[in-house]
Motif scaffolding. Sequence first.
Motif, PDB file in Angstrom:
ATOM      1  N   GLU A 100       0.877   4.030  -2.900  1.00 12.89           N
ATOM      2  CA  GLU A 100       0.487   5.405  -2.592  1.00 12.89           C
ATOM      3  C   GLU A 100       1.591   6.413  -2.881  1.00 12.89           C
ATOM      4  O   GLU A 100       1.310   7.554  -3.244  1.00 12.89           O
ATOM      5  CB  GLU A 100       0.041   5.507  -1.134  1.00 12.89           C
ATOM      6  CG  GLU A 100      -1.264   4.773  -0.874  1.00 12.89           C
ATOM      7  CD  GLU A 100      -1.539   4.529   0.598  1.00 12.89           C
ATOM      8  OE1 GLU A 100      -0.768   5.037   1.448  1.00 12.89           O
ATOM      9  OE2 GLU A 100      -2.519   3.820   0.896  1.00 12.89           O
ATOM     10  N   ASP A 139       0.837  -1.199   0.000  1.00 15.72           N
ATOM     11  CA  ASP A 139       0.000   0.000   0.000  1.00 15.72           C
ATOM     12  C   ASP A 139       0.873   1.251   0.000  1.00 15.72           C
ATOM     13  O   ASP A 139       0.613   2.205  -0.740  1.00 15.72           O
ATOM     14  CB  ASP A 139      -0.937   0.031   1.212  1.00 15.72           C
ATOM     15  CG  ASP A 139      -2.120  -0.912   1.088  1.00 15.72           C
ATOM     16  OD1 ASP A 139      -2.338  -1.460  -0.023  1.00 15.72           O
ATOM     17  OD2 ASP A 139      -2.813  -1.113   2.111  1.00 15.72           O
ATOM     18  N   SER A 140       1.898   1.254   0.827  1.00 14.84           N
ATOM     19  CA  SER A 140       2.812   2.397   0.884  1.00 14.84           C
ATOM     20  C   SER A 140       3.502   2.614  -0.459  1.00 14.84           C
ATOM     21  O   SER A 140       3.608   3.746  -0.937  1.00 14.84           O
ATOM     22  CB  SER A 140       3.853   2.186   1.985  1.00 14.84           C
ATOM     23  OG  SER A 140       4.756   3.260   2.012  1.00 14.84           O
TER      24      SER A 140
END
Length: 78
Positions: free
Chosen positions: A52, A48-49
Amino acid sequence: MAEFRDGPVVIRSARTGRPSTRDRVYKPGELVRCDTRIPAHLAQQLYDSAHETGRPIRVVIADLLAKALDDVDEVPMA
């Protein structure tokens, strides 16, 4: 805390699920592959990091490890 130096970096053999072989020697900025299995909920956070921020997963992991190990002399990932 690891210190950055210009000479060779020796990575000692360790248990990785395979029989230990030998120490490996690398240049300080050379990239080293490190496979590991982690719980899915941690992997989700890492991916996710990466998604993003638009950064490769290897960079996200390297930054996280450098911070966890208090490595102020980290070498940027290529």
